[in-house]
Enzyme design. Sequence first.
Site, PDB file in Angstrom:
ATOM      1  N   HIS A 260      25.827  28.015  75.742  1.00  0.00           N
ATOM      2  CA  HIS A 260      24.813  27.796  74.698  1.00  0.00           C
ATOM      3  C   HIS A 260      25.152  28.687  73.508  1.00  0.00           C
ATOM      4  O   HIS A 260      26.214  29.348  73.499  1.00  0.00           O
ATOM      5  CB  HIS A 260      23.415  28.070  75.263  1.00  0.00           C
TER       6      HIS A 260
ATOM      7  N   HIS B 255      26.387  32.298  74.144  1.00  0.00           N
ATOM      8  CA  HIS B 255      27.814  32.412  74.469  1.00  0.00           C
ATOM      9  C   HIS B 255      28.654  32.215  73.203  1.00  0.00           C
ATOM     10  O   HIS B 255      29.642  32.920  72.978  1.00  0.00           O
ATOM     11  CB  HIS B 255      28.231  31.359  75.493  1.00  0.00           C
TER      12      HIS B 255
ATOM     13  N   GLN C  51      28.425  37.116  92.937  1.00  0.00           N
ATOM     14  CA  GLN C  51      27.310  37.792  92.279  1.00  0.00           C
ATOM     15  C   GLN C  51      25.971  37.116  92.535  1.00  0.00           C
ATOM     16  O   GLN C  51      24.945  37.533  92.011  1.00  0.00           O
ATOM     17  CB  GLN C  51      27.564  37.950  90.783  1.00  0.00           C
TER      18      GLN C  51
ATOM     19  N   GLY D 182      26.955  40.214  76.312  1.00  0.00           N
ATOM     20  CA  GLY D 182      25.697  40.057  75.587  1.00  0.00           C
ATOM     21  C   GLY D 182      24.688  41.138  75.937  1.00  0.00           C
ATOM     22  O   GLY D 182      24.524  41.491  77.112  1.00  0.00           O
TER      23      GLY D 182
ATOM     24  N   LYS E  23      21.702  40.679  76.041  1.00  0.00           N
ATOM     25  CA  LYS E  23      20.735  39.998  76.905  1.00  0.00           C
ATOM     26  C   LYS E  23      20.820  40.547  78.340  1.00  0.00           C
ATOM     27  O   LYS E  23      19.815  40.697  79.019  1.00  0.00           O
ATOM     28  CB  LYS E  23      21.055  38.496  76.872  1.00  0.00           C
TER      29      LYS E  23
ATOM     30  N   GLN F 270      24.178  44.899  82.767  1.00  0.00           N
ATOM     31  CA  GLN F 270      25.549  44.439  83.000  1.00  0.00           C
ATOM     32  C   GLN F 270      26.511  45.116  82.019  1.00  0.00           C
ATOM     33  O   GLN F 270      27.624  45.489  82.388  1.00  0.00           O
ATOM     34  CB  GLN F 270      25.600  42.921  82.855  1.00  0.00           C
TER      35      GLN F 270
ATOM     36  N   SER G  10      19.324  31.286  77.638  1.00  0.00           N
ATOM     37  CA  SER G  10      19.851  31.519  78.973  1.00  0.00           C
ATOM     38  C   SER G  10      20.190  30.177  79.591  1.00  0.00           C
ATOM     39  O   SER G  10      19.472  29.186  79.372  1.00  0.00           O
ATOM     40  CB  SER G  10      18.802  32.227  79.843  1.00  0.00           C
ATOM     41  N   SER G  11      21.278  30.150  80.374  1.00  0.00           N
ATOM     42  CA  SER G  11      21.648  28.903  81.058  1.00  0.00           C
ATOM     43  C   SER G  11      20.530  28.469  82.004  1.00  0.00           C
ATOM     44  O   SER G  11      20.429  27.292  82.349  1.00  0.00           O
ATOM     45  CB  SER G  11      22.940  29.099  81.841  1.00  0.00           C
ATOM     46  N   ARG G  12      19.697  29.421  82.438  1.00  0.00           N
ATOM     47  CA  ARG G  12      18.635  29.091  83.395  1.00  0.00           C
ATOM     48  C   ARG G  12      17.396  28.513  82.715  1.00  0.00           C
ATOM     49  O   ARG G  12      16.489  28.030  83.403  1.00  0.00           O
ATOM     50  CB  ARG G  12      18.251  30.323  84.213  1.00  0.00           C
TER      51      ARG G  12
END
Length: 280
Positions: free
Chosen positions: A31, A34, A58, A144, A146, A150, A182-184
């Site tokens: 998206h 990214h 993960q 990211g 976001k 991480q 978010s991909s989710r």
Amino acid sequence: MFVAVTASELRRKVRLSERPVGLAPTMGALHEGHAALVRQARADNATAAVSIFVNPTQFGPGGDFGAYPRDLEADLARLEEAGADLVFAPAVGEMYPDGFDTYVDVGGVAAPLEGKARPGHFRGVATVVCKLLTMTRPDRAYFGQKDAQQCLVVKRLNADLNLGAQIVVVPTVREPDGLALSSRNVYLSPEQRGAAPVLYRSLQAGRRLVCQGTSDAEAVRRRIRGVIEREPLARIDYVSVADACTLQELDRVDRPALASLAAYFGETRLIDNVIIGGGP
Ligand code: AMP
């Protein structure tokens, strides 16, 4: 744009590429968040590389590895448009062949928050990022904000294992109503999608409190929780106000702090964060 599917193809292609090389690791279902990483990699480097790999290690046992959205064709079209030169899209067997048995465990910064909520998650992240950075040997790697924890885990890993990349953190890209891309997000029902911007609103309310002079970290957590709790479709997993470098929970917001949270909308778990407070 060249698409490599094996590590040796990737290495050969990188060897022939102009330096500096920037790498943006992703799990696909790309998206605009990214795309921001790729555009930054494109702007900073002679060669922009992107990996697309839904990393099984993960995901927890009850995680959404099987159901994670995948659309390689659409991803490649988006990457072409964002200016990627090289894409690495390996199969699971290429990254984790039979007999694979070496993992990377990052210490303190991987322990709280997402590390606590998702046991083993950062072990999987650190292992795959270590492999991707070792295979690609980029000059810069893009992550990211976001996924703030991480970023800290990857910085630790990169420093401790001498991977030699400069880790570049790209600001969170949001929908106009504040929801972090978010991909989710595709899992959200229309009602849940309507409710989800409450997460960013709550973080902004926490930040406002600090801007108004509050330094009591618990009061900030309470404010963030209070805003989310007024939204019946949201269920809080955690709310944290922690030192932005160590992720230790703070009593007082007297230095840069990461206000972060995770919340469920139905089965879908979303995370978000902002940096608050700069100290004196
Ligand atoms: P993922 O495919 O979810 O593993 O994400 C790949 C990279 O894109 C990670 O470094 C993420 O932090 C980053 N990313 C995901 N969503 C966003 C966003 N909304 N804004 C900026 N970066 C993002």
